[in-house]
Design a protein around this motif. Structure first.
Motif, PDB file in Angstrom:
ATOM      1  N   HIS A 239    -132.437  86.439  77.008  1.00  0.00           N
ATOM      2  CA  HIS A 239    -132.884  87.793  76.671  1.00  0.00           C
ATOM      3  C   HIS A 239    -131.755  88.568  76.002  1.00  0.00           C
ATOM      4  O   HIS A 239    -131.993  89.359  75.086  1.00  0.00           O
ATOM      5  N   MET A 240    -130.532  88.315  76.433  1.00  0.00           N
ATOM      6  CA  MET A 240    -129.388  89.027  75.887  1.00  0.00           C
ATOM      7  C   MET A 240    -129.155  88.709  74.418  1.00  0.00           C
ATOM      8  O   MET A 240    -128.694  89.566  73.656  1.00  0.00           O
ATOM      9  N   LEU A 241    -129.461  87.480  74.014  1.00  0.00           N
ATOM     10  CA  LEU A 241    -129.130  87.046  72.655  1.00  0.00           C
ATOM     11  C   LEU A 241    -129.726  87.952  71.582  1.00  0.00           C
ATOM     12  O   LEU A 241    -129.088  88.239  70.567  1.00  0.00           O
TER      13      LEU A 241
ATOM     14  N   GLU B  85    -122.291  91.651  68.542  1.00  0.00           N
ATOM     15  CA  GLU B  85    -120.928  91.137  68.376  1.00  0.00           C
ATOM     16  C   GLU B  85    -120.946  89.607  68.407  1.00  0.00           C
ATOM     17  O   GLU B  85    -121.460  88.978  69.344  1.00  0.00           O
ATOM     18  N   SER B  86    -120.373  89.000  67.405  1.00  0.00           N
ATOM     19  CA  SER B  86    -120.390  87.543  67.273  1.00  0.00           C
ATOM     20  C   SER B  86    -119.692  86.851  68.434  1.00  0.00           C
ATOM     21  O   SER B  86    -120.165  85.820  68.934  1.00  0.00           O
ATOM     22  N   LYS B  87    -118.564  87.385  68.878  1.00  0.00           N
ATOM     23  CA  LYS B  87    -117.796  86.738  69.947  1.00  0.00           C
ATOM     24  C   LYS B  87    -118.601  86.696  71.239  1.00  0.00           C
ATOM     25  O   LYS B  87    -118.630  85.664  71.926  1.00  0.00           O
ATOM     26  N   LEU B  88    -119.258  87.807  71.581  1.00  0.00           N
ATOM     27  CA  LEU B  88    -120.052  87.839  72.800  1.00  0.00           C
ATOM     28  C   LEU B  88    -121.245  86.899  72.682  1.00  0.00           C
ATOM     29  O   LEU B  88    -121.595  86.188  73.635  1.00  0.00           O
ATOM     30  N   LYS B  89    -121.862  86.866  71.516  1.00  0.00           N
ATOM     31  CA  LYS B  89    -122.994  85.958  71.307  1.00  0.00           C
ATOM     32  C   LYS B  89    -122.533  84.511  71.468  1.00  0.00           C
ATOM     33  O   LYS B  89    -123.254  83.688  72.041  1.00  0.00           O
ATOM     34  N   ALA B  90    -121.345  84.194  70.980  1.00  0.00           N
ATOM     35  CA  ALA B  90    -120.811  82.848  71.121  1.00  0.00           C
ATOM     36  C   ALA B  90    -120.619  82.490  72.593  1.00  0.00           C
ATOM     37  O   ALA B  90    -120.917  81.364  73.020  1.00  0.00           O
ATOM     38  N   MET B  91    -120.133  83.441  73.383  1.00  0.00           N
ATOM     39  CA  MET B  91    -119.915  83.181  74.802  1.00  0.00           C
ATOM     40  C   MET B  91    -121.235  82.937  75.524  1.00  0.00           C
ATOM     41  O   MET B  91    -121.319  82.086  76.419  1.00  0.00           O
ATOM     42  N   VAL B  92    -122.276  83.678  75.136  1.00  0.00           N
ATOM     43  CA  VAL B  92    -123.584  83.496  75.765  1.00  0.00           C
ATOM     44  C   VAL B  92    -124.181  82.145  75.376  1.00  0.00           C
ATOM     45  O   VAL B  92    -124.738  81.431  76.220  1.00  0.00           O
TER      46      VAL B  92
ATOM     47  N   LEU C 123    -126.599  74.019  71.373  1.00  0.00           N
ATOM     48  CA  LEU C 123    -126.181  75.356  71.802  1.00  0.00           C
ATOM     49  C   LEU C 123    -124.668  75.540  71.661  1.00  0.00           C
ATOM     50  O   LEU C 123    -124.195  76.603  71.240  1.00  0.00           O
ATOM     51  N   PHE C 124    -123.908  74.509  71.997  1.00  0.00           N
ATOM     52  CA  PHE C 124    -122.455  74.593  71.817  1.00  0.00           C
ATOM     53  C   PHE C 124    -122.108  74.705  70.330  1.00  0.00           C
ATOM     54  O   PHE C 124    -121.159  75.395  69.953  1.00  0.00           O
ATOM     55  N   GLY C 125    -122.900  74.035  69.481  1.00  0.00           N
ATOM     56  CA  GLY C 125    -122.698  74.164  68.040  1.00  0.00           C
ATOM     57  C   GLY C 125    -122.953  75.578  67.557  1.00  0.00           C
ATOM     58  O   GLY C 125    -122.212  76.106  66.715  1.00  0.00           O
ATOM     59  N   LEU C 126    -123.994  76.210  68.084  1.00  0.00           N
ATOM     60  CA  LEU C 126    -124.289  77.602  67.728  1.00  0.00           C
ATOM     61  C   LEU C 126    -123.174  78.524  68.206  1.00  0.00           C
ATOM     62  O   LEU C 126    -122.828  79.505  67.533  1.00  0.00           O
TER      63      LEU C 126
ATOM     64  N   LEU D  48    -120.459  78.276  65.798  1.00  0.00           N
ATOM     65  CA  LEU D  48    -120.854  78.910  64.543  1.00  0.00           C
ATOM     66  C   LEU D  48    -120.559  80.405  64.576  1.00  0.00           C
ATOM     67  O   LEU D  48    -120.139  80.993  63.578  1.00  0.00           O
ATOM     68  N   HIS D  49    -120.765  81.020  65.722  1.00  0.00           N
ATOM     69  CA  HIS D  49    -120.528  82.462  65.852  1.00  0.00           C
ATOM     70  C   HIS D  49    -119.057  82.794  66.107  1.00  0.00           C
ATOM     71  O   HIS D  49    -118.597  83.873  65.762  1.00  0.00           O
TER      72      HIS D  49
END
Length: 214
Positions: free
Chosen positions: A142-144, A149-156, A176-179, A182-183
């Motif tokens: 849901h958060m995505l 912010e790209s960094k936070l999206k990457a962590m999620v 998912l790790f690839g995504l 990517l961010h």
């Protein structure tokens, strides 16, 4: 003021968790007594804290007292859920490792503010601590849609990948790790986790940076 108390409580709980599986006889009984003492203490601290918080709230309402501006005030204006008693209680329960009660409080928060990133993150991490990966997935997913912010999206994305990898769904986890990379190509955890997927075994890294946001 309470940091020392909580530090000692956490240290004792970690020792109990470390020693309990191999403990026997009187040693095991001693660990159980320590656990019960911690549980009673955490309940007492929480009860006293909530009574005090309610008195503060009543005084503020009676006097219409305005708090002096602080550095965090603009954030509270942007995120009104931070002022909810359920949010404050949920934070307290999380810090006391009482994840079941934490979940109940933050469910109330998202009932009123369903797009609260902070509440969703607390819920996701609490569910992970309870071993409920699918429930944690729902809140992180849901958060995505809300994160800019790209960094936070990457962590999620990395956390979502860890959930799928822990379920041995390694192909989905790898995507998912690839995504995540990517961010934020500089994020170290996804590369480690991709190797775990390749070997189909190993220690996953959820990411200390995500946990540090709590």
């Amino acid at each position: 003021m309470f940091q020392h108390l909580f530090a000692e409580m956490n240290k004792m709980l970690q020792e109990i968790a470390r020693d309990y599986p191999s403990a026997e006889g009187e040693s095991r009984n001693d660990l159980i007594r320590k656990y019960n003492m911690l549980h009673r203490l955490s309940d007492k601290v929480m009860d006293e804290w909530l009574v005090f918080a309610e008195k503060l709230s009543e005084f503020r309402e009676q006097t219409e007292l305005q708090l002096e501006p602080e550095d965090e005030m603009p954030q509270q204006e942007e995120a009104p859920e931070l002022a909810m008693e359920s949010f404050v209680r949920g934070q307290g329960y999380y810090k006391l490792l009482m994840y079941g009660k934490c979940i109940g409080q933050f469910q109330e928060v998202i009932g009123r503010y369903p797009d609260s990133l902070a509440a969703r993150l607390y819920l996701a991490m609490a569910y992970l601590q309870e071993g409920e990966g699918d429930a944690a997935w729902a809140h992180l997913n849901h958060m995505l849609a809300l994160i800019r912010e790209s960094k936070l999206k990457a962590m999620v994305y990395n956390a979502l990948g860890c959930i799928r990898a822990s379920q041995e769904r390694f192909h989905e986890a790898s995507e998912l790790f690839g995504l995540s990379l990517l961010h934020d190509p500089a994020l170290p955890e996804p590369n480690v986790n991709l190797e775990v997927c390749r070997k189909k075994g190993g220690k996953l890294q959820f990411g200390n940076q995500l946990v540090s946001l709590l």
